[in-house]
Design an enzyme around this catalytic site. Structure first.
Site, PDB file in Angstrom:
ATOM      1  N   SER A  64       4.808  70.585 -49.366  1.00 42.37           N
ATOM      2  CA  SER A  64       6.109  71.215 -49.101  1.00 42.37           C
ATOM      3  C   SER A  64       7.108  70.320 -48.382  1.00 42.37           C
ATOM      4  O   SER A  64       8.277  70.692 -48.280  1.00 42.37           O
ATOM      5  CB  SER A  64       5.916  72.498 -48.291  1.00 42.37           C
ATOM      6  OG  SER A  64       5.520  73.516 -49.154  1.00 42.37           O
ATOM      7  N   LYS A  67      10.151  69.542 -50.246  1.00 46.51           N
ATOM      8  CA  LYS A  67      11.266  70.501 -50.329  1.00 46.51           C
ATOM      9  C   LYS A  67      12.501  70.015 -49.565  1.00 46.51           C
ATOM     10  O   LYS A  67      13.618  70.433 -49.849  1.00 46.51           O
ATOM     11  CB  LYS A  67      10.810  71.863 -49.791  1.00 46.51           C
ATOM     12  CG  LYS A  67       9.674  72.484 -50.616  1.00 46.51           C
ATOM     13  CD  LYS A  67       9.093  73.721 -49.933  1.00 46.51           C
ATOM     14  CE  LYS A  67       7.922  74.296 -50.727  1.00 46.51           C
ATOM     15  NZ  LYS A  67       7.283  75.439 -50.024  1.00 46.51           N
ATOM     16  N   TYR A 191       7.976  71.589 -60.080  1.00 44.04           N
ATOM     17  CA  TYR A 191       7.678  71.880 -58.667  1.00 44.04           C
ATOM     18  C   TYR A 191       6.292  71.365 -58.260  1.00 44.04           C
ATOM     19  O   TYR A 191       6.135  70.729 -57.218  1.00 44.04           O
ATOM     20  CB  TYR A 191       7.809  73.397 -58.451  1.00 44.04           C
ATOM     21  CG  TYR A 191       7.314  73.892 -57.117  1.00 44.04           C
ATOM     22  CD1 TYR A 191       8.084  73.758 -55.963  1.00 44.04           C
ATOM     23  CD2 TYR A 191       6.060  74.509 -57.007  1.00 44.04           C
ATOM     24  CE1 TYR A 191       7.620  74.221 -54.744  1.00 44.04           C
ATOM     25  CE2 TYR A 191       5.597  74.973 -55.792  1.00 44.04           C
ATOM     26  CZ  TYR A 191       6.376  74.822 -54.660  1.00 44.04           C
ATOM     27  OH  TYR A 191       5.901  75.277 -53.442  1.00 44.04           O
ATOM     28  N   TYR A 239       7.567  77.901 -41.808  1.00 40.87           N
ATOM     29  CA  TYR A 239       7.275  79.258 -42.279  1.00 40.87           C
ATOM     30  C   TYR A 239       7.341  80.252 -41.123  1.00 40.87           C
ATOM     31  O   TYR A 239       8.254  80.184 -40.303  1.00 40.87           O
ATOM     32  CB  TYR A 239       5.905  79.301 -42.993  1.00 40.87           C
ATOM     33  CG  TYR A 239       5.816  78.269 -44.086  1.00 40.87           C
ATOM     34  CD1 TYR A 239       6.724  78.283 -45.138  1.00 40.87           C
ATOM     35  CD2 TYR A 239       4.854  77.269 -44.074  1.00 40.87           C
ATOM     36  CE1 TYR A 239       6.664  77.342 -46.150  1.00 40.87           C
ATOM     37  CE2 TYR A 239       4.780  76.324 -45.076  1.00 40.87           C
ATOM     38  CZ  TYR A 239       5.691  76.362 -46.102  1.00 40.87           C
ATOM     39  OH  TYR A 239       5.635  75.427 -47.097  1.00 40.87           O
ATOM     40  N   VAL A 257       1.159  71.813 -46.923  1.00 36.67           N
ATOM     41  CA  VAL A 257      -0.251  72.215 -46.856  1.00 36.67           C
ATOM     42  C   VAL A 257      -1.218  71.050 -47.065  1.00 36.67           C
ATOM     43  O   VAL A 257      -2.424  71.218 -46.929  1.00 36.67           O
ATOM     44  CB  VAL A 257      -0.604  73.368 -47.832  1.00 36.67           C
ATOM     45  CG1 VAL A 257       0.050  74.662 -47.414  1.00 36.67           C
ATOM     46  CG2 VAL A 257      -0.293  73.010 -49.263  1.00 36.67           C
TER      47      VAL A 257
HETATM   48  N1  GLU Z   1       2.433  73.263 -53.495  1.00 38.54           N
HETATM   49  C1  GLU Z   1       2.189  74.190 -52.416  1.00 38.54           C
HETATM   50  C2  GLU Z   1       2.381  75.594 -52.917  1.00 38.54           C
HETATM   51  O1  GLU Z   1       3.313  75.808 -53.645  1.00 38.54           O
HETATM   52  C3  GLU Z   1       3.130  73.888 -51.294  1.00 38.54           C
HETATM   53  C4  GLU Z   1       2.935  74.785 -50.097  1.00 38.54           C
HETATM   54  C5  GLU Z   1       3.088  74.055 -48.786  1.00 38.54           C
HETATM   55  O2  GLU Z   1       2.915  72.840 -48.713  1.00 38.54           O
HETATM   56  O3  GLU Z   1       3.338  74.719 -47.783  1.00 38.54           O
HETATM   57  O4  GLU Z   1       1.625  76.484 -52.610  1.00 38.54           O
END
Ligand code: GLU
Length: 304
Positions: A64, A67, A191, A239, A257
């Site tokens: 993530s 992003k 993505y 988050y 993650v």
């Molecule tokens: N590719 C992971 C997902 O979409 C990213 C989530 C993350 O890194 O928090 O679940």
């Protein structure tokens, strides 16, 4: 700054001794295989120096953290029109929550929860094929890091494509509300690949320098936009633990993650830390503790 290297070495020793290391993300099979004892930290300074300690030669899945880069690209391409598609409020919900999306008619709360990031990727995909967009994302990251040796791990992308049922649910739900313009397969294919970019801590710290707005760092987007991206990192980057991270660390950050965190000290430094074990909110447990220790010892905070 003189004692920074010593502090990083001390952090690696301290974190190595901690028993509670969190749990490696196991919902993406390829990530479940990562060694939970790994730990690395790097700090990139505006003068070009990068100080680091621990497992700094290993590449890890930025997940993530990607992003942040796609948000910068999307804002560059769409400007404020992006906010018609995604909000900029903290969600207070898990990173992959479906609940809120239903309440809010398919408009994701912010660009860093999964639904919001999928909407951002969908926005930059408009009129392009995934290969071109992924090339653009990689180009952005490589330029920011001034390093062409940054790649996508195809096995990780494939692993998530095969098991990413929750993300497919989010994408289909947005599509049902007319909020996803490409097919869920196309948008999620892009993505999952952006999430599967791999970097070392040093590469990630260097790639984050543009977010410091310090003189001499690569200028990827306007200073005004950098401030806004930092604001969203501060309020939404962890988050449903974003408030806690702001309280404990006091710096804008974005977790993934894969166990990485990118953290910005405006005007001063870009920090990357990696420890694969996650806490209950899906953020690196020791990574968070390490940045808290570093920020305290250096006196780094945006709150003066
Ligand atoms: N590719 C992971 C997902 O979409 C990213 C989530 C993350 O890194 O928090 O679940």
């Amino acid at each position: 700054m003189d004692n920074l290297q010593g502090i990083l070495t001390e952090i690696v020793q301290e974190m190595g001794a901690r028993e509670a290391r969190g749990t490696v993300a196991n919902y993406i099979p390829e990530l479940a295989a990562v060694d939970p004892t790994k730990f690395g930290i790097a700090v990139a300074l505006p003068d070009g120096r990068v100080l680091s300690s621990g497992d700094t030669d290993d590449v890890f899945s930025i997940q993530s953290i990607s992003k942040v880069f796609t948000l910068a690209i999307a804002l560059g391409r769409l400007g404020d029109q992006l906010w018609a598609r995604v909000g900029r409020e903290p969600s207070g919900q898990a990173f992959n929550s479906i609940l809120q999306l239903e309440h809010e008619q398919g408009r994701p709360r912010n660009p860093f929860i999964n639904a919001g990031a999928i909407a951002v990727t969908d926005a930059i995909l408009a009129g392009h094929v995934p290969k071109v967009v992924l090339g653009e994302i990689l180009h952005f990251v490589r330029t920011a890091a001034e390093d062409d040796d940054i790649h996508i791990n195809k096995s990780v992308a494939r692993s998530e494509t095969e098991t990413g049922h929750r993300n497919f649910a989010l994408a289909h739900f947005m599509r049902a509300h007319g909020r996803l313009f490409n097919s869920p397969e196309l948008t999620l294919g892009t993505y999952f690949h952006q999430c599967a970019i791999e970097m070392t801590c040093e590469q990630l710290a260097r790639a984050g320098r543009f977010l410091t707005n310090a003189p001499g760092v690569p200028r990827m987007v306007s200073p005004d936009r950098v401030r806004r991206i930092n604001a969203i990192m501060m309020t939404c980057g962890h988050y449903d633990a974003s408030g806690d991270f702001a309280y404990r660390v006091g710096l804008p950050g974005k977790s993934g993650v894969g166990g990485g965190i990118l953290c910005v000290v405006p005007g001063k430094a870009s920090i990357a830390v990696w420890s694969p074990g996650l806490n209950a909110q899906g953020n690196s447990q020791l990574g968070t503790e390490a940045i808290e220790m570093l920020a305290r010892q250096m006196g780094w905070s945006v709150f003066a």
